[in-house]
Scaffold this motif. Sequence first.
Motif, PDB file in Angstrom:
ATOM      1  N   GLU A  61       0.825  -1.202   0.000  1.00 18.20           N
ATOM      2  CA  GLU A  61       0.000   0.000   0.000  1.00 18.20           C
ATOM      3  C   GLU A  61       0.864   1.260   0.000  1.00 18.20           C
ATOM      4  O   GLU A  61       0.597   2.221  -0.729  1.00 18.20           O
ATOM      5  CB  GLU A  61      -0.940  -0.006   1.215  1.00 18.20           C
ATOM      6  N   GLU A  62       1.916   1.237   0.796  1.00 17.37           N
ATOM      7  CA  GLU A  62       2.836   2.375   0.857  1.00 17.37           C
ATOM      8  C   GLU A  62       3.521   2.572  -0.512  1.00 17.37           C
ATOM      9  O   GLU A  62       3.678   3.700  -0.991  1.00 17.37           O
ATOM     10  CB  GLU A  62       3.863   2.111   1.969  1.00 17.37           C
ATOM     11  N   THR A  63       3.878   1.473  -1.150  1.00 17.26           N
ATOM     12  CA  THR A  63       4.503   1.544  -2.473  1.00 17.26           C
ATOM     13  C   THR A  63       3.529   2.157  -3.483  1.00 17.26           C
ATOM     14  O   THR A  63       3.896   3.004  -4.285  1.00 17.26           O
ATOM     15  CB  THR A  63       4.943   0.143  -2.934  1.00 17.26           C
ATOM     16  N   LEU A  64       2.271   1.725  -3.410  1.00 18.61           N
ATOM     17  CA  LEU A  64       1.264   2.271  -4.322  1.00 18.61           C
ATOM     18  C   LEU A  64       1.136   3.786  -4.121  1.00 18.61           C
ATOM     19  O   LEU A  64       1.057   4.548  -5.079  1.00 18.61           O
ATOM     20  CB  LEU A  64      -0.097   1.593  -4.104  1.00 18.61           C
ATOM     21  N   ARG A  65       1.138   4.190  -2.859  1.00 18.60           N
ATOM     22  CA  ARG A  65       1.009   5.620  -2.560  1.00 18.60           C
ATOM     23  C   ARG A  65       2.171   6.392  -3.199  1.00 18.60           C
ATOM     24  O   ARG A  65       1.979   7.423  -3.825  1.00 18.60           O
ATOM     25  CB  ARG A  65       0.992   5.827  -1.037  1.00 18.60           C
ATOM     26  N   ARG A  66       3.375   5.858  -3.060  1.00 12.14           N
ATOM     27  CA  ARG A  66       4.546   6.563  -3.601  1.00 12.14           C
ATOM     28  C   ARG A  66       4.574   6.597  -5.119  1.00 12.14           C
ATOM     29  O   ARG A  66       4.862   7.638  -5.700  1.00 12.14           O
ATOM     30  CB  ARG A  66       5.825   5.883  -3.113  1.00 12.14           C
ATOM     31  N   VAL A  67       4.286   5.469  -5.769  1.00 15.42           N
ATOM     32  CA  VAL A  67       4.417   5.461  -7.236  1.00 15.42           C
ATOM     33  C   VAL A  67       3.273   6.216  -7.908  1.00 15.42           C
ATOM     34  O   VAL A  67       3.366   6.556  -9.084  1.00 15.42           O
ATOM     35  CB  VAL A  67       4.528   4.029  -7.828  1.00 15.42           C
ATOM     36  N   SER A  68       2.177   6.498  -7.167  1.00 19.31           N
ATOM     37  CA  SER A  68       1.039   7.207  -7.768  1.00 19.31           C
ATOM     38  C   SER A  68       0.953   8.664  -7.357  1.00 19.31           C
ATOM     39  O   SER A  68       0.100   9.390  -7.861  1.00 19.31           O
ATOM     40  CB  SER A  68      -0.289   6.538  -7.386  1.00 19.31           C
ATOM     41  N   ASP A  69       1.794   9.079  -6.424  1.00 16.21           N
ATOM     42  CA  ASP A  69       1.740  10.463  -5.953  1.00 16.21           C
ATOM     43  C   ASP A  69       2.739  11.297  -6.754  1.00 16.21           C
ATOM     44  O   ASP A  69       3.950  11.085  -6.647  1.00 16.21           O
ATOM     45  CB  ASP A  69       2.091  10.488  -4.451  1.00 16.21           C
ATOM     46  N   PRO A  70       2.234  12.259  -7.552  1.00 19.49           N
ATOM     47  CA  PRO A  70       3.144  13.013  -8.421  1.00 19.49           C
ATOM     48  C   PRO A  70       4.206  13.798  -7.638  1.00 19.49           C
ATOM     49  O   PRO A  70       5.211  14.187  -8.205  1.00 19.49           O
ATOM     50  CB  PRO A  70       2.209  13.953  -9.194  1.00 19.49           C
ATOM     51  N   ASP A  71       3.991  14.011  -6.341  1.00 18.76           N
ATOM     52  CA  ASP A  71       4.986  14.747  -5.558  1.00 18.76           C
ATOM     53  C   ASP A  71       6.024  13.837  -4.915  1.00 18.76           C
ATOM     54  O   ASP A  71       6.912  14.301  -4.202  1.00 18.76           O
ATOM     55  CB  ASP A  71       4.286  15.579  -4.473  1.00 18.76           C
ATOM     56  N   SER A  72       5.906  12.553  -5.167  1.00 21.53           N
ATOM     57  CA  SER A  72       6.869  11.627  -4.573  1.00 21.53           C
ATOM     58  C   SER A  72       8.018  11.378  -5.547  1.00 21.53           C
ATOM     59  O   SER A  72       7.829  11.358  -6.768  1.00 21.53           O
ATOM     60  CB  SER A  72       6.164  10.310  -4.253  1.00 21.53           C
ATOM     61  N   ALA A  73       9.200  11.172  -5.004  1.00 19.29           N
ATOM     62  CA  ALA A  73      10.374  10.885  -5.837  1.00 19.29           C
ATOM     63  C   ALA A  73      10.207   9.531  -6.546  1.00 19.29           C
ATOM     64  O   ALA A  73      10.873   9.251  -7.532  1.00 19.29           O
ATOM     65  CB  ALA A  73      11.631  10.866  -4.980  1.00 19.29           C
ATOM     66  N   GLN A  74       9.310   8.703  -6.008  1.00 20.36           N
ATOM     67  CA  GLN A  74       9.094   7.377  -6.602  1.00 20.36           C
ATOM     68  C   GLN A  74       8.006   7.380  -7.667  1.00 20.36           C
ATOM     69  O   GLN A  74       7.664   6.328  -8.220  1.00 20.36           O
ATOM     70  CB  GLN A  74       8.671   6.383  -5.495  1.00 20.36           C
ATOM     71  N   TYR A  75       7.441   8.562  -7.952  1.00 23.40           N
ATOM     72  CA  TYR A  75       6.314   8.615  -8.902  1.00 23.40           C
ATOM     73  C   TYR A  75       6.667   7.928 -10.225  1.00 23.40           C
ATOM     74  O   TYR A  75       7.708   8.197 -10.830  1.00 23.40           O
ATOM     75  CB  TYR A  75       5.911  10.074  -9.178  1.00 23.40           C
ATOM     76  N   GLY A  76       5.780   7.044 -10.652  1.00 27.26           N
ATOM     77  CA  GLY A  76       5.978   6.380 -11.951  1.00 27.26           C
ATOM     78  C   GLY A  76       7.030   5.281 -11.947  1.00 27.26           C
ATOM     79  O   GLY A  76       7.252   4.649 -12.973  1.00 27.26           O
ATOM     80  N   LYS A  77       7.652   5.034 -10.787  1.00 27.52           N
ATOM     81  CA  LYS A  77       8.660   3.957 -10.728  1.00 27.52           C
ATOM     82  C   LYS A  77       7.945   2.636 -10.440  1.00 27.52           C
ATOM     83  O   LYS A  77       7.914   2.146  -9.313  1.00 27.52           O
ATOM     84  CB  LYS A  77       9.701   4.263  -9.646  1.00 27.52           C
ATOM     85  N   TYR A  78       7.356   2.108 -11.493  1.00 22.05           N
ATOM     86  CA  TYR A  78       6.487   0.945 -11.320  1.00 22.05           C
ATOM     87  C   TYR A  78       7.263  -0.347 -11.135  1.00 22.05           C
ATOM     88  O   TYR A  78       8.413  -0.460 -11.545  1.00 22.05           O
ATOM     89  CB  TYR A  78       5.543   0.842 -12.515  1.00 22.05           C
ATOM     90  N   LEU A  79       6.573  -1.298 -10.527  1.00 21.54           N
ATOM     91  CA  LEU A  79       7.162  -2.609 -10.267  1.00 21.54           C
ATOM     92  C   LEU A  79       6.809  -3.565 -11.406  1.00 21.54           C
ATOM     93  O   LEU A  79       5.799  -3.386 -12.086  1.00 21.54           O
ATOM     94  CB  LEU A  79       6.600  -3.182  -8.950  1.00 21.54           C
ATOM     95  N   THR A  80       7.627  -4.572 -11.578  1.00 24.29           N
ATOM     96  CA  THR A  80       7.285  -5.644 -12.519  1.00 24.29           C
ATOM     97  C   THR A  80       6.470  -6.685 -11.752  1.00 24.29           C
ATOM     98  O   THR A  80       6.414  -6.658 -10.517  1.00 24.29           O
ATOM     99  CB  THR A  80       8.546  -6.339 -13.051  1.00 24.29           C
ATOM    100  N   LEU A  81       5.884  -7.601 -12.491  1.00 22.41           N
ATOM    101  CA  LEU A  81       5.145  -8.686 -11.829  1.00 22.41           C
ATOM    102  C   LEU A  81       6.091  -9.470 -10.917  1.00 22.41           C
ATOM    103  O   LEU A  81       5.704  -9.886  -9.818  1.00 22.41           O
ATOM    104  CB  LEU A  81       4.519  -9.606 -12.897  1.00 22.41           C
ATOM    105  N   GLU A  82       7.333  -9.621 -11.383  1.00 22.03           N
ATOM    106  CA  GLU A  82       8.372 -10.286 -10.582  1.00 22.03           C
ATOM    107  C   GLU A  82       8.555  -9.585  -9.228  1.00 22.03           C
ATOM    108  O   GLU A  82       8.563 -10.229  -8.178  1.00 22.03           O
ATOM    109  CB  GLU A  82       9.676 -10.210 -11.386  1.00 22.03           C
ATOM    110  N   ASP A  83       8.691  -8.253  -9.276  1.00 18.88           N
ATOM    111  CA  ASP A  83       8.849  -7.471  -8.031  1.00 18.88           C
ATOM    112  C   ASP A  83       7.641  -7.660  -7.108  1.00 18.88           C
ATOM    113  O   ASP A  83       7.788  -7.807  -5.895  1.00 18.88           O
ATOM    114  CB  ASP A  83       8.930  -5.959  -8.332  1.00 18.88           C
ATOM    115  N   VAL A  84       6.457  -7.608  -7.715  1.00 24.38           N
ATOM    116  CA  VAL A  84       5.228  -7.744  -6.915  1.00 24.38           C
ATOM    117  C   VAL A  84       5.205  -9.119  -6.257  1.00 24.38           C
ATOM    118  O   VAL A  84       4.858  -9.267  -5.089  1.00 24.38           O
ATOM    119  CB  VAL A  84       3.976  -7.543  -7.792  1.00 24.38           C
ATOM    120  N   SER A  85       5.632 -10.089  -7.018  1.00 24.61           N
ATOM    121  CA  SER A  85       5.662 -11.453  -6.513  1.00 24.61           C
ATOM    122  C   SER A  85       6.596 -11.561  -5.307  1.00 24.61           C
ATOM    123  O   SER A  85       6.227 -12.139  -4.281  1.00 24.61           O
ATOM    124  CB  SER A  85       6.101 -12.392  -7.641  1.00 24.61           C
TER     125      SER A  85
END
Length: 564
Positions: A61-85
Amino acid sequence: MSALLTFSIPLLFSPLVWSGYLEPDQDVLMPDDWTRVGRVDPKQELQLTFALKQQNIALLEETLRRVSDPDSAQYGKYLTLEDVSSLVRPSELTQKVVHRWLGSHGIKNCLTVHTQDFLQCSITAEVAESLLSGSKFHHYIRDGQSVVRSSSPYSVSDDIHQHLDFVGGLHRFPPKGRQDYSKAYSIRKNRSKAGFHLGVTPAVLRKRYNLTATDVGAAQNNSQAVAQFLEQYYHPADLDEFMSLFGRSFQHLSQVDRIVGTQGAGKAGLEASLDVEYIMSTGANIPTWVFTIRGRHESQEPFLQWIVLLSNASDLPWVHTISYGDDEDSLSTAYMTRINTEFMKAGVRGMSLLFASGDSGAGCKHLDKENNAFRPSFPASSPYVTTVGGTSFKNPFKVTSEVTDYISGGGFSNAFRMPDYQVSAVNAYLKTGAASLPPPSYFNTSGRAYPDMAALSDNYWVVTNRIPIPWVSGTSASTPVVGGVLSLINDRRLLKGLPVLGFFNPRLYKLQGQALFDVTEGCHLSCLDEQVQGRGFCAAPSWDPVTGWGTPNYPALLAVLLSE
Ligand SMILES: *[C@@H]1O[C@H](CO)[C@@H](O)[C@H](O)[C@H]1NC(C)=O
Ligand SMILES: *[C@@H]1O[C@H](CO)[C@@H](O)[C@H](O)[C@H]1NC(C)=O
Ligand SMILES: *[C@@H]1O[C@H](CO)[C@@H](O)[C@H](O)[C@H]1NC(C)=O
Ligand SMILES: *[C@@H]1O[C@H](CO)[C@@H](O)[C@H](O)[C@H]1NC(C)=O
Ligand SMILES: *[C@@H]1O[C@H](CO)[C@@H](O)[C@H](O)[C@H]1NC(C)=O
């Protein structure tokens, strides 16, 4: 097919000393439109889906918040299915306990998924009934469709309970197409006597949302999808005819790129035709996939099948639009919570999931003889998807501003807390609209409020079974339209080397309505009782629980979304 592993670690299984329900609040009543036609043969093979307990949900959930928040340094840094796994995969212990339990009942035919958090097993009815105490499988039919479900709740022993979220294939019935459509349609017909316009076509939508002839897809690896769970399919010849009739003013594709699932034979369905024809008209020239998941076996839940599929495919379209929903109160908390986790898994991979907000306004549930309350629908009420409501033209004869389509689903979840990204928008609505709000006993101001956006949902032209049909309405029309627009924005972002939009809500709410056409007029429907007299919530300036932030003004939206 992956055979069950054998494990060397001895696990002690006490005979059923204690057992517990995994889904104590699941509605097990048979929906009115189904008929029970008898017990299942004990030897019949059922397909059941076991949702294994995952790990690191809070981190997900925290990862989702970061990759979807345009003000986060992690914005758009999506995971692969492998990472999610690696993140959510069930613990070794959970996997072993569940495999061992199934193995001890002689269950060997199980398929797993990449993330190892679902098992789909083929089990005879008699074994299933001994595995899941209390379950009793019956055949049910509706309009020639036949499913197998359990008429009573199931439980598992205490040592298994902690390793499973739920077992799919026992309770939830497949959806019915255009559930509220006929009702809305009859009221509409009445209204239409006052006069009605030529209808919504791709050209009308493109004009209203400011899409020029050159606003079509061009990026290499962009794609979009619609998912359907009904006993119906889209016909390639209908799409072709639709595009030759209505697609002359813009470049487009006239064929679907890929079909996942089995296309039935026979007549095309209105819903299926609508979704495909319209996502391919706003998201024009973008390769499109169609998921037609009807459940290959009588005991499968089609929506769950789609969810399982998402965890087993690494290369999926970026945008998915889904016109499907159930009453929140008919689903167990365990099931909805787990489905939310699955939505988060898709979100961290950069996928945008768009759900129709429903066609019954705020809905209505009879609590007792005198009291009613609104009835939210799920997944529309999930905090982890983008939910799309509906509008009509204010002047039905002109492509002008929009007002509420009174069927537009909206309201407040009773199951999920209001997510941070919408708190200030929703509170502003509750505060400024206080005087015109429905009585507080009808809804839950602490819940996730929806929809998030909207688009026209009234009077569409659709080609189905080679015939152009007018007056097709519902949020199942507006959802693929918004999906196509987001796909186009993804397209431009991809061309610029930017990541796709992914889970859009955190960014959408930060726009504060900028680049959207605010819908400020009209109310949607609800309970026909003395207190509210059929009126739910009303649209208002800025966000509201009828049309969200409003409808897309493509060039303006593109401009604000092309930065980073
Ligand atoms: C998931 O995909 C793998 C290989 O791609 C396949 O072997 C397996 O059967 C799939 N699982 C399900 C549940 O379909
Ligand atoms: C239809 O219109 C008539 C007269 O305009 C009105 O009396 C009636 O209540 C309407 N019916 C519905 C279902 O809205
Ligand atoms: C978009 O459409 C609206 C209304 O149709 C219009 O006023 C506006 O100028 C158009 N263009 C842009 C870039 O917003
Ligand atoms: C598109 O995908 C292919 C493989 O599927 C890859 O080789 C190529 O680099 C991708 N193109 C872009 C623009 O990302
Ligand atoms: C209201 O929503 C919250 C979650 O946001 C939930 O805990 C509570 O039970 C809900 N109340 C009712 C009456 O459903």
